[in-house]
Design a protein around this motif. Structure first.
Motif, mmCIF file in Angstrom:
data_model
loop_
_atom_site.group_PDB
_atom_site.id
_atom_site.type_symbol
_atom_site.label_atom_id
_atom_site.label_comp_id
_atom_site.label_asym_id
_atom_site.label_seq_id
_atom_site.Cartn_x
_atom_site.Cartn_y
_atom_site.Cartn_z
ATOM 1 N N VAL A 25 0.857 -1.190 0.000
ATOM 2 C CA VAL A 25 0.000 0.000 0.000
ATOM 3 C C VAL A 25 0.890 1.236 0.000
ATOM 4 C CG1 VAL A 25 -1.743 1.289 1.292
ATOM 5 C CG2 VAL A 25 -1.829 -1.210 1.228
ATOM 6 N N THR A 26 0.546 2.213 -0.813
ATOM 7 C CA THR A 26 1.341 3.437 -0.890
ATOM 8 C C THR A 26 1.446 4.092 0.484
ATOM 9 O OG1 THR A 26 0.590 3.800 -3.153
ATOM 10 C CG2 THR A 26 1.532 5.689 -1.996
ATOM 11 N N PRO A 27 2.640 4.408 0.951
ATOM 12 C CA PRO A 27 2.770 5.091 2.243
ATOM 13 C C PRO A 27 2.177 6.500 2.185
ATOM 14 C CG PRO A 27 4.873 4.187 1.493
ATOM 15 C CD PRO A 27 3.935 4.114 0.340
ATOM 16 N N ILE A 28 1.850 7.036 3.346
ATOM 17 C CA ILE A 28 1.385 8.418 3.435
ATOM 18 C C ILE A 28 2.604 9.328 3.419
ATOM 19 C CG2 ILE A 28 0.116 10.094 4.821
ATOM 20 C CD1 ILE A 28 -1.338 7.661 6.090
ATOM 21 N N HIS A 29 2.675 10.200 2.444
ATOM 22 C CA HIS A 29 3.807 11.116 2.307
ATOM 23 C C HIS A 29 3.496 12.385 3.112
ATOM 24 C CE1 HIS A 29 6.028 8.916 -0.922
ATOM 25 N NE2 HIS A 29 4.838 8.351 -1.026
ATOM 26 N N GLN A 30 3.637 12.286 4.419
ATOM 27 C CA GLN A 30 3.246 13.371 5.310
ATOM 28 C C GLN A 30 4.370 14.396 5.415
ATOM 29 O OE1 GLN A 30 0.056 13.342 6.458
ATOM 30 N NE2 GLN A 30 0.464 15.460 6.997
ATOM 31 N N THR A 31 4.512 15.149 4.345
ATOM 32 C CA THR A 31 5.522 16.196 4.289
ATOM 33 C C THR A 31 4.949 17.386 3.545
ATOM 34 O OG1 THR A 31 7.784 16.744 3.579
ATOM 35 C CG2 THR A 31 6.536 15.271 2.156
ATOM 36 N N SER A 32 5.379 18.584 3.913
ATOM 37 C CA SER A 32 4.880 19.777 3.223
ATOM 38 C C SER A 32 5.752 20.153 2.039
ATOM 39 C CB SER A 32 4.808 20.959 4.196
ATOM 40 O OG SER A 32 6.098 21.259 4.697
ATOM 41 N N THR A 33 7.007 19.689 2.029
ATOM 42 C CA THR A 33 7.911 20.070 0.948
ATOM 43 C C THR A 33 8.891 18.934 0.671
ATOM 44 O OG1 THR A 33 9.296 21.875 0.109
ATOM 45 C CG2 THR A 33 9.661 21.180 2.401
ATOM 46 N N TYR A 34 9.639 19.049 -0.417
ATOM 47 C CA TYR A 34 10.549 17.995 -0.871
ATOM 48 C C TYR A 34 11.916 18.589 -1.177
ATOM 49 C CZ TYR A 34 6.380 15.102 -1.381
ATOM 50 O OH TYR A 34 5.226 14.405 -1.127
ATOM 51 N N GLU A 35 12.953 17.894 -0.790
ATOM 52 C CA GLU A 35 14.296 18.328 -1.150
ATOM 53 C C GLU A 35 14.501 18.096 -2.634
ATOM 54 O OE1 GLU A 35 18.984 17.794 0.109
ATOM 55 O OE2 GLU A 35 17.468 16.472 1.001
ATOM 56 N N LEU A 36 14.985 19.114 -3.320
ATOM 57 C CA LEU A 36 15.137 19.064 -4.770
ATOM 58 C C LEU A 36 16.593 18.797 -5.150
ATOM 59 C CD1 LEU A 36 12.919 22.148 -5.659
ATOM 60 C CD2 LEU A 36 12.287 19.734 -5.811
ATOM 61 N N PRO A 37 16.824 18.239 -6.330
ATOM 62 C CA PRO A 37 18.205 18.040 -6.788
ATOM 63 C C PRO A 37 18.889 19.386 -7.014
ATOM 64 C CG PRO A 37 16.636 17.593 -8.554
ATOM 65 C CD PRO A 37 15.836 17.756 -7.309
ATOM 66 N N ARG A 38 20.190 19.412 -6.819
ATOM 67 C CA ARG A 38 20.951 20.662 -6.995
ATOM 68 C C ARG A 38 21.429 20.784 -8.443
ATOM 69 N NH1 ARG A 38 21.715 21.940 -1.501
ATOM 70 N NH2 ARG A 38 21.599 20.079 -0.197
ATOM 71 N N THR A 39 20.450 20.662 -9.335
ATOM 72 C CA THR A 39 20.738 20.727 -10.771
ATOM 73 C C THR A 39 19.640 21.543 -11.444
ATOM 74 O OG1 THR A 39 19.428 18.756 -11.290
ATOM 75 C CG2 THR A 39 21.751 18.406 -10.655
ATOM 76 N N ASP A 40 19.732 21.673 -12.768
ATOM 77 C CA ASP A 40 18.695 22.375 -13.521
ATOM 78 C C ASP A 40 17.348 21.651 -13.456
ATOM 79 O OD1 ASP A 40 20.572 24.229 -14.184
ATOM 80 O OD2 ASP A 40 20.943 23.438 -16.201
ATOM 81 N N GLU A 41 17.375 20.387 -13.075
ATOM 82 C CA GLU A 41 16.135 19.630 -12.953
ATOM 83 C C GLU A 41 15.188 20.265 -11.935
ATOM 84 O OE1 GLU A 41 13.433 16.301 -13.491
ATOM 85 O OE2 GLU A 41 14.923 17.366 -14.692
ATOM 86 N N ALA A 42 15.722 20.921 -10.923
ATOM 87 C CA ALA A 42 14.882 21.557 -9.908
ATOM 88 C C ALA A 42 13.990 22.634 -10.526
ATOM 89 C CB ALA A 42 15.764 22.152 -8.812
ATOM 90 N N ALA A 43 14.526 23.430 -11.419
ATOM 91 C CA ALA A 43 13.734 24.477 -12.069
ATOM 92 C C ALA A 43 12.640 23.875 -12.949
ATOM 93 C CB ALA A 43 14.639 25.384 -12.892
ATOM 94 N N ARG A 44 12.948 22.765 -13.596
ATOM 95 C CA ARG A 44 11.937 22.109 -14.426
ATOM 96 C C ARG A 44 10.784 21.595 -13.565
ATOM 97 N NH1 ARG A 44 9.746 17.690 -15.724
ATOM 98 N NH2 ARG A 44 10.934 16.517 -14.175
ATOM 99 N N ILE A 45 11.107 21.021 -12.417
ATOM 100 C CA ILE A 45 10.069 20.539 -11.510
ATOM 101 C C ILE A 45 9.200 21.698 -11.025
ATOM 102 C CG2 ILE A 45 9.668 19.469 -9.254
ATOM 103 C CD1 ILE A 45 12.266 17.871 -9.729
#
Length: 387
Positions: A25-45
């Motif tokens: 069963v999918t866990p509950i992702h009880q977080t308000s924010t997510y750590e992003l990669p330190r690359t250009d991928e963060a801006a795309r997200i």
């Protein structure tokens, strides 16, 4: 490993990877924010529509799972999960009317919050809204109509809107349908030419009276617009509620089959009771739109309304029920009874109530999953107080 002070360590706990399989069963992702990669991928997200792992106001893995299930149920390209049914109604309407000065056409019979949005809030923003009797909706559509908003069956009179007729009458308009009462088990409005479907997922979709949520389904392009509106207004469906909704959806077809059967059994009982003046349920042959219900609905749901002799009799029946609970929501496992004129439509005027077909002699039932003979016995005992 770098040594940090105890407070810093509390904020950055190190948890070793655990051996074993993946969760079923999918866990509950009880977080308000997510750590992003330190690359250009963060801006795309950050720039994406409804990114999953960015910021929970934009969405979450739990919301994405529920949205995939809801889109599949409606036969839609995409879905947007929000924090309530009214959030879904607002996101759908505001995202389609914001840039178009044309007319919004809607029926007079709607849920109370929707009526306020249509009659007060949208006109205050300069939008032209025209409300007509539900049965005249298709005939009222014209060249100036840009958006048509329907609710079928309507709350609480169980009046139907002919979706094919509305589509034919307004071929260029965006049609939005509130499908909360019917659910996709009984009607899939997109199959009849509707563009966007809104539902209170609080009700049958979740089915356990423990979630407040709403959903909009439709084309990917229209859902992207609705998401932009929701991103600004902020009606978040938080991870735990999304997780509960996804869990409830796993039993949705089983529950709806029972709601359909119980609703019809109770409607038939009420239709034959001498203390009942009228029963509003589209599964009854006596319903004036029964033929349309047969064409447009797979089943006829667990919602119904009935009227008794006068307002005092309605109050006596409401107070005499024991199994049926006095509550204003619907679609849960327990049978609920309520007095729409004083409880559901408390924010509407007497004129607005009359236009919606609601009066003080009416009671609304959300027929639950109990044994039907127990529901009937409770209602029979309550109705004996007014025989």
């Amino acid at each position: 490993m770098e040594k940090h002070a105890s407070m810093t360590r509390l904020l950055h706990p190190h948890v070793a990877p655990q051996a074993g399989g993946a969760p079923l069963v999918t866990p509950i992702h009880q977080t308000s924010t997510y750590e992003l990669p330190r690359t250009d991928e963060a801006a795309r997200i950050a720039a994406a529509v409804a990114p999953t792992g960015y910021y929970t106001r934009y969405g979450s893995p739990n919301a994405r799972e529920a949205e995939a299930m809801l889109a599949d149920l409606d036969g839609a390209e995409a879905a947007l999960l929000v924090g309530s049914g009214m959030a879904a109604v607002s996101a759908a309407l505001l995202s389609t009317v914001a840039a178009d000065p044309g007319e919004i056409l809607a029926q007079k019979s709607h849920y109370t919050g929707t009526l306020t949005l249509l009659q007060e809030m949208l006109p205050a923003f300069g939008r032209q809204v025209r409300l007509v009797p539900q049965e005249e909706l298709a005939a009222a559509a014209g060249r100036q109509t840009r958006v048509v908003y329907v609710e079928t069956p309507s709350n609480p009179t169980m009046t139907l809107t002919d979706l094919r007729a509305v589509r034919a009458a307004a071929p260029d308009a965006i049609i939005i349908a509130d499908n909360t009462f019917a659910t996709p088990y009984n009607t899939r409005p997109l199959d009849f030419g509707v563009d966007l479907v809104v539902q209170s997922a609080t009700k049958y979709l979740n089915g356990h009276s423990d979630v407040t949520a709403g959903v909009v389904t439709g084309s990917a392009a229209l859902i992207a617009k609705a998401w932009e509106t929701a991103r600004v207004l902020g009606p978040v469906c938080h991870p735990f509620e999304a997780w509960l909704l996804a869990r409830g959806l796993k039993t949705f077809p089983l529950r709806m089959a029972r709601h359909n059967a119980n609703g019809l059994a109770v409607a038939r009982f009420l239709a034959g009771h001498p203390a009942v003046r009228a029963v509003h349920h589209p599964g009854l042959p006596s319903h004036p739109q029964h033929d349309l219900a047969v064409r447009q609905m797979r089943g006829h749901g667990g919602m119904l309304a009935f009227t008794v002799a006068d307002a005092d009799a309605a109050v006596r029946v409401l107070r005499a029920t024991k199994l049926c609970r006095n509550a204003v929501s619907l679609g849960g496992p327990e049978t609920l009874i309520t007095h729409p004129a004083s409880l559901v439509f408390a924010h509407q005027s007497a004129e607005e109530l009359a236009a919606s077909g609601v009066d003080a002699t009416m009671l609304r039932l959300s027929v639950g999953l109990e044994e039907p003979e127990d529901i009937v016995a409770d209602l029979a005992a309550a109705l004996s107080t007014v025989d």
